[in-house]
Design a protein around this motif. Structure first.
Motif, mmCIF file in Angstrom:
data_model
loop_
_atom_site.group_PDB
_atom_site.id
_atom_site.type_symbol
_atom_site.label_atom_id
_atom_site.label_comp_id
_atom_site.label_asym_id
_atom_site.label_seq_id
_atom_site.Cartn_x
_atom_site.Cartn_y
_atom_site.Cartn_z
ATOM 1 N N ASP A 1 0.851 -1.190 0.000
ATOM 2 C CA ASP A 1 0.000 0.000 0.000
ATOM 3 C C ASP A 1 0.889 1.242 0.000
ATOM 4 O O ASP A 1 1.701 1.419 0.915
ATOM 5 C CB ASP A 1 -0.879 -0.022 1.242
ATOM 6 C CG ASP A 1 -1.718 1.230 1.396
ATOM 7 O OD1 ASP A 1 -1.963 1.910 0.377
ATOM 8 O OD2 ASP A 1 -2.111 1.549 2.527
ATOM 9 N N PRO A 2 0.791 2.122 -0.998
ATOM 10 C CA PRO A 2 1.670 3.295 -1.069
ATOM 11 C C PRO A 2 1.613 4.167 0.186
ATOM 12 O O PRO A 2 2.640 4.690 0.625
ATOM 13 C CB PRO A 2 1.154 4.054 -2.297
ATOM 14 C CG PRO A 2 0.498 3.009 -3.143
ATOM 15 C CD PRO A 2 -0.095 2.033 -2.176
ATOM 16 N N ALA A 3 0.424 4.329 0.784
ATOM 17 C CA ALA A 3 0.308 5.152 1.987
ATOM 18 C C ALA A 3 1.053 4.502 3.157
ATOM 19 O O ALA A 3 1.691 5.193 3.964
ATOM 20 C CB ALA A 3 -1.163 5.364 2.344
ATOM 21 N N GLU B 1 10.288 3.096 -4.910
ATOM 22 C CA GLU B 1 10.881 1.791 -4.626
ATOM 23 C C GLU B 1 10.734 1.466 -3.146
ATOM 24 O O GLU B 1 10.794 2.363 -2.292
ATOM 25 C CB GLU B 1 12.362 1.769 -5.010
ATOM 26 C CG GLU B 1 12.611 1.907 -6.507
ATOM 27 C CD GLU B 1 14.093 1.899 -6.854
ATOM 28 O OE1 GLU B 1 14.917 1.813 -5.908
ATOM 29 O OE2 GLU B 1 14.422 1.975 -8.048
ATOM 30 N N LEU B 2 10.537 0.197 -2.830
ATOM 31 C CA LEU B 2 10.435 -0.223 -1.440
ATOM 32 C C LEU B 2 11.819 -0.239 -0.805
ATOM 33 O O LEU B 2 12.762 -0.777 -1.386
ATOM 34 C CB LEU B 2 9.839 -1.636 -1.351
ATOM 35 C CG LEU B 2 8.456 -1.874 -1.938
ATOM 36 C CD1 LEU B 2 8.054 -3.337 -1.716
ATOM 37 C CD2 LEU B 2 7.430 -0.946 -1.319
ATOM 38 N N PRO B 3 11.980 0.333 0.395
ATOM 39 C CA PRO B 3 13.230 0.119 1.122
ATOM 40 C C PRO B 3 13.447 -1.379 1.322
ATOM 41 O O PRO B 3 12.491 -2.149 1.461
ATOM 42 C CB PRO B 3 12.985 0.824 2.462
ATOM 43 C CG PRO B 3 11.880 1.796 2.202
ATOM 44 C CD PRO B 3 11.016 1.159 1.152
ATOM 45 N N VAL C 1 8.075 -6.186 7.177
ATOM 46 C CA VAL C 1 6.851 -5.934 7.936
ATOM 47 C C VAL C 1 5.658 -6.646 7.292
ATOM 48 O O VAL C 1 4.681 -6.957 7.978
ATOM 49 C CB VAL C 1 6.569 -4.418 8.104
ATOM 50 C CG1 VAL C 1 7.764 -3.710 8.714
ATOM 51 C CG2 VAL C 1 6.162 -3.763 6.800
ATOM 52 N N LEU C 2 5.725 -6.909 5.985
ATOM 53 C CA LEU C 2 4.666 -7.676 5.327
ATOM 54 C C LEU C 2 4.788 -9.161 5.647
ATOM 55 O O LEU C 2 3.774 -9.869 5.750
ATOM 56 C CB LEU C 2 4.725 -7.461 3.814
ATOM 57 C CG LEU C 2 4.564 -6.018 3.318
ATOM 58 C CD1 LEU C 2 4.655 -5.973 1.803
ATOM 59 C CD2 LEU C 2 3.245 -5.411 3.791
ATOM 60 N N ARG D 1 9.411 -2.239 -6.804
ATOM 61 C CA ARG D 1 8.679 -0.977 -6.914
ATOM 62 C C ARG D 1 7.342 -1.029 -6.182
ATOM 63 O O ARG D 1 6.705 -2.082 -6.089
ATOM 64 C CB ARG D 1 8.459 -0.610 -8.391
ATOM 65 C CG ARG D 1 9.761 -0.337 -9.137
ATOM 66 C CD ARG D 1 9.519 0.304 -10.486
ATOM 67 N NE ARG D 1 10.790 0.652 -11.112
ATOM 68 C CZ ARG D 1 11.472 1.768 -10.853
ATOM 69 N NH1 ARG D 1 10.979 2.646 -9.988
ATOM 70 N NH2 ARG D 1 12.612 2.013 -11.453
ATOM 71 N N VAL D 2 6.939 0.130 -5.670
ATOM 72 C CA VAL D 2 5.611 0.260 -5.078
ATOM 73 C C VAL D 2 4.577 -0.050 -6.163
ATOM 74 O O VAL D 2 4.676 0.430 -7.288
ATOM 75 C CB VAL D 2 5.400 1.686 -4.519
ATOM 76 C CG1 VAL D 2 3.984 1.855 -3.979
ATOM 77 C CG2 VAL D 2 6.429 1.992 -3.443
ATOM 78 N N GLY D 3 3.602 -0.878 -5.839
ATOM 79 C CA GLY D 3 2.584 -1.267 -6.807
ATOM 80 C C GLY D 3 2.874 -2.569 -7.513
ATOM 81 O O GLY D 3 2.006 -3.107 -8.212
ATOM 82 N N GLU D 4 4.074 -3.119 -7.326
ATOM 83 C CA GLU D 4 4.424 -4.397 -7.944
ATOM 84 C C GLU D 4 3.783 -5.544 -7.162
ATOM 85 O O GLU D 4 3.782 -5.551 -5.935
ATOM 86 C CB GLU D 4 5.945 -4.542 -7.966
ATOM 87 C CG GLU D 4 6.449 -5.740 -8.745
ATOM 88 C CD GLU D 4 7.964 -5.739 -8.891
ATOM 89 O OE1 GLU D 4 8.503 -6.752 -9.365
ATOM 90 O OE2 GLU D 4 8.598 -4.719 -8.522
ATOM 91 N N GLU D 5 3.256 -6.526 -7.855
ATOM 92 C CA GLU D 5 2.599 -7.662 -7.205
ATOM 93 C C GLU D 5 3.594 -8.800 -7.000
ATOM 94 O O GLU D 5 4.416 -9.083 -7.878
ATOM 95 C CB GLU D 5 1.423 -8.149 -8.051
ATOM 96 C CG GLU D 5 0.630 -9.280 -7.405
ATOM 97 C CD GLU D 5 -0.622 -9.650 -8.175
ATOM 98 O OE1 GLU D 5 -0.905 -10.846 -8.307
ATOM 99 O OE2 GLU D 5 -1.313 -8.712 -8.652
#
Length: 294
Positions: free
Chosen positions: A46-48, A64-66, A72-73, A108-112
């Motif tokens: 989730d971008p937020a 990009e995700l750190p 945490v996921l 990347r944020v939004g990548e599945e």
């Protein structure tokens, strides 16, 4: 290996009471790790939530995700596995002693992707028994999927140590400790703020009163927050693919003033987090470049 597929993240509010009951039931359980894996497909960050995590841990906002964020996921899946009846150790009382994350390419944020979590490598430790919780972020379908991110969290169950492994890793560079690269003020509420974004609401991190019940004179910072905060200090200098490996030393008692030290190596970087006024290390680690997938 038995694979248990989940359609949603396990509820930590449900799992924590289960962990308390498990601590009462698992005394004297056989020390054999379960041959099972938790899998959760179709995960999209989730971008937020990513933005809030970045603010708490000191990362810049970006697409990009750190490298520490997918932990945490994966954490709810780790807790779900460790609270299963066949898991040999109670969750409460275990110590997170080390964490190694390998990012083979930026995510990347939004990548599945699909998350996979399993326990392995049960082995002796001079202070008890340790094992690894391995979490993977997999992209692609079926057997063609590849792990682009791997997290190995090492946990120690104290008691009955055999002296089979040396618990302390010493500095191997032979260099004198450099002066501090930065000094950070760590606020008293960082445990509660990190708990909100990570879901890790262990009472030792939340309030002094609850931490004292477990032998700490004040709340302590999450180990994975200290790792993330150190990694954020390298932003702009990190390669596309790397391994960041840390060992957790003394807890950061909140509030705190800590000194961050880093120096270059042939493979990348080494770093440490110290008490700002005393020669007491909280964390030591390395960042090592790895080959990117072709």
């Amino acid at each position: 290996m038995t694979v248990k597929e989940l359609s949603a993240a396990p509820s930590l509010s449900t799992l924590y009471p289960k962990a308390v009951l498990g601590g009462l039931r698992k005394r004297g359980a056989a020390e054999v790790l379960p041959d099972s894996e938790y899998m959760r497909p179709g995960v999209v960050a989730d971008p937020a939530h990513v933005a809030e995590y970045n603010r708490v841990c000191g990362f810049r906002l970006g697409d990009e995700l750190p490298a520490t964020y997918p932990h945490v996921l994966a954490f709810p899946l780790q807790v779900a596995l460790m609270t299963e009846p066949e898991f040999p150790f109670p969750l409460l009382g275990m110590v997170h002693v080390a964490n190694r994350i390998t990012q083979r390419r930026p995510v990347r944020v939004g990548e599945e992707f699909t998350l996979r979590v399993r326990a392995e490598n049960l082995r002796p430790h001079e202070k008890g028994t340790q094992f690894d919780m391995v979490s993977e972020l997999v992209t692609g379908e079926g057997d063609a999927g590849s792990a682009v991110w791997t997290d190995v969290s090492t946990y120690l169950r104290r008691g009955g140590g055999s002296g089979g492994e040396q618990g302390e890793r010493r500095r191997s560079t032979g260099l004198a400790k450099p002066s501090a690269s930065a000094v950070w003020q760590v606020p008293s509420d960082i445990g509660r703020r990190y708990a909100e974004v990570s879901g890790d609401r262990n009472p030792i991190h939340l309030y002094s009163l609850t931490a004292r019940l477990f032998g700490f004179r004040s709340a302590i910072a999450h180990g994975m927050w200290t790792k993330a905060r150190c990694l954020a200090a390298f932003e702009g200098r990190l390669p596309q693919a790397y391994t960041v490996d840390v060992r957790f030393k003394l807890p950061v008692l909140l509030p705190a003033k800590v000194a961050f030290t880093s120096w270059s190596t042939e493979q990348g970087w080494a770093f440490e987090l110290w008490h700002a006024r005393k020669p007491k290390p909280h964390l030591e680690g390395t960042v090592v470049r790895v080959d990117s997938p072709s």
